[in-house]
Write a protein that holds these residues in place. Structure first.
Motif, PDB file in Angstrom:
ATOM      1  N   ALA A 185       0.855  -1.196   0.000  1.00 54.64           N
ATOM      2  CA  ALA A 185       0.000   0.000   0.000  1.00 54.64           C
ATOM      3  C   ALA A 185       0.882   1.233   0.000  1.00 54.64           C
ATOM      4  CB  ALA A 185      -0.932   0.009   1.216  1.00 54.64           C
ATOM      5  N   ASN A 186       0.256   2.361  -0.327  1.00 50.95           N
ATOM      6  CA  ASN A 186       1.006   3.616  -0.290  1.00 50.95           C
ATOM      7  C   ASN A 186       1.046   4.163   1.135  1.00 50.95           C
ATOM      8  OD1 ASN A 186      -1.642   4.386  -0.048  1.00 50.95           O
ATOM      9  ND2 ASN A 186      -1.532   6.031  -1.547  1.00 50.95           N
ATOM     10  N   ALA A 187       1.801   5.238   1.339  1.00 52.69           N
ATOM     11  CA  ALA A 187       2.050   5.744   2.688  1.00 52.69           C
ATOM     12  C   ALA A 187       0.794   6.310   3.339  1.00 52.69           C
ATOM     13  CB  ALA A 187       3.145   6.809   2.659  1.00 52.69           C
ATOM     14  N   THR A 188      -0.145   6.843   2.548  1.00 45.66           N
ATOM     15  CA  THR A 188      -1.367   7.403   3.135  1.00 45.66           C
ATOM     16  C   THR A 188      -2.429   6.349   3.403  1.00 45.66           C
ATOM     17  OG1 THR A 188      -2.217   7.875   0.917  1.00 45.66           O
ATOM     18  CG2 THR A 188      -0.998   9.624   2.025  1.00 45.66           C
ATOM     19  N   GLY A 189      -2.275   5.164   2.845  1.00 40.42           N
ATOM     20  CA  GLY A 189      -3.229   4.088   3.088  1.00 40.42           C
ATOM     21  C   GLY A 189      -4.482   4.159   2.258  1.00 40.42           C
ATOM     22  N   ASN A 190      -4.591   5.116   1.313  1.00 39.89           N
ATOM     23  CA  ASN A 190      -5.803   5.209   0.492  1.00 39.89           C
ATOM     24  C   ASN A 190      -5.704   4.410  -0.798  1.00 39.89           C
ATOM     25  OD1 ASN A 190      -3.995   6.737  -0.935  1.00 39.89           O
ATOM     26  ND2 ASN A 190      -5.075   8.678  -0.671  1.00 39.89           N
ATOM     27  N   HIS A 191      -4.582   3.748  -1.038  1.00 37.80           N
ATOM     28  CA  HIS A 191      -4.452   2.869  -2.204  1.00 37.80           C
ATOM     29  C   HIS A 191      -3.803   1.568  -1.752  1.00 37.80           C
ATOM     30  CE1 HIS A 191      -2.423   1.689  -6.215  1.00 37.80           C
ATOM     31  NE2 HIS A 191      -3.662   1.218  -6.156  1.00 37.80           N
TER      32      HIS A 191
END
Length: 342
Positions: free
Chosen positions: A31-37
């Motif tokens: 996942a990406n660092a912001t957790g939205n993907h």
């Protein structure tokens, strides 16, 4: 997860043993660092084409390997086939430049940095320093553990809710196939919150976590701001404005309101009483038990899989069935110890 010890009665010298089941899979979250993907899980099993996957759309990226390991070739195939296209679709949806970095632990089984690079060179991989996986790698900071704990809970709940096999846990566990494992893992990965993924970066990049905490707005969310009217002590409100606010409409609407006569008021009240009496004649529907809901949802899952419905719909049905399992187990009455003896 089944018990490996048992008690022996006074009439027995030894209790019959059993072999530990060695079926296993390997999964990898990303996942990406912001957790939205969150990308689809990479799941590696021993079978290349399991029979349970026939005519089923999988919610994960599945590959087969004889030892269920993530080898160099499998990882390189995942990077080019799954990671790069998925990241590009996400960056295009949010109008970001087509640039991304994949952070990996320094594992000998991973391909080299030169191989883990897209054709244009804008999406590539970087390795973390050696012997730092447990300390700074984001996915090792409670994310993988959260998936495992949720999977364990889901698996044991499904076994305990199996009414056909009673208390035979071994038989109930053998009924679970690779398709159930894959969908349960996908639902557990879906339940991981974006906040947990953000906080998993605190050891690697504390500044990034601090920035994310100040910008909690997630992608696709809608913010509703209330309309505030500032009143000062010198504000003067007329009588007409008070009446308009109290009535909830303008003066023209008030003037066009119909004035009812006494007979019309009596007729309207009598009509409401008749409608209430008609509504009371209908009995409330009978309450559906948790076991009935479990059987119905199991049938719905089988129908959805046979008709090749989308994996999102099948996962939703499975989550509803897991909730019914939890209610079913919570409503069950614990047996007393004297019920186990004749």
């Amino acid at each position: 997860m089944l018990p490996d010890h048992t008690l022996v009665s006074s009439t027995e010298k030894a209790a019959p043993g059993r072999k530990i089941m060695k079926e296993r899979v390997t999964f990898m979250p990303c996942a990406n660092a912001t957790g939205n993907h969150k990308l689809r899980l990479l799941v590696v099993g021993k079978a290349h084409k399991p029979r349970a996957f026939k005519s089923v759309t999988l919610p994960v990226y599945y590959r087969g390997q004889k030892n269920a390991w993530v080898t160099r070739d499998l990882f390189l195939d995942w990077f080019n086939t799954e990671f790069v296209p998925s990241v590009r679709r996400h960056l295009s949806s949010i109008n970001f430049p087509m640039e991304a970095v994949l952070l990996l632990d320094n594992c000998p089984g991973h391909p080299s940095v030169e191989e883990l690079r897209s054709e244009d060179g804008k999406i590539f991989a970087m390795f973390l320093p050696p012997n730092t996986t447990a300390r700074i790698q984001p996915m090792d900071q409670n994310v993988i553990q959260n998936i495992k704990l949720n999977y364990r809970k889901t698996l044991l709940t499904n076994i305990l809710a199996d009414e056909e096999n009673g208390n035979d846990l071994v038989v109930a566990l053998k009924k679970i196939n690779l398709k159930d494992v894959v969908f349960n893992l996908a639902n557990c990965w879906l339940s991981v919150s974006s906040h947990l993924i953000k906080m998993s970066w605190k050891n690697l990049s504390p500044h990034l976590v601090a920035v994310n905490e100040t910008t909690e707005v997630q992608e696709g969310s809608i913010i509703f701001t209330p309309l505030l009217v500032k009143l000062t002590p010198n504000t003067v409100i007329s009588e007409d404005e008070i009446q308009q606010w109290a009535s909830g409409g303008c003066d023209e609407e008030i003037q066009h309101q119909e004035i009812l006569t006494d007979d019309e008021i009596i007729q309207a009240v009598t009509k409401e009483d008749i409608e209430k009496e008609e509504d009371e004649e209908f009995l409330p529907p009978s309450k559906v038990s948790a076991s009935e809901a479990t059987k119905a949802l199991t049938t719905a899952i089988e129908w959805a899989e046979q008709n090749v419905e989308s994996c999102e719909e099948v996962m939703l049905l499975r989550r509803l069935r897991d909730k019914a399992f939890n209610h079913q187990i919570g409503a069950s009455v614990q047996k007393k110890i004297n019920q186990y003896f004749k």
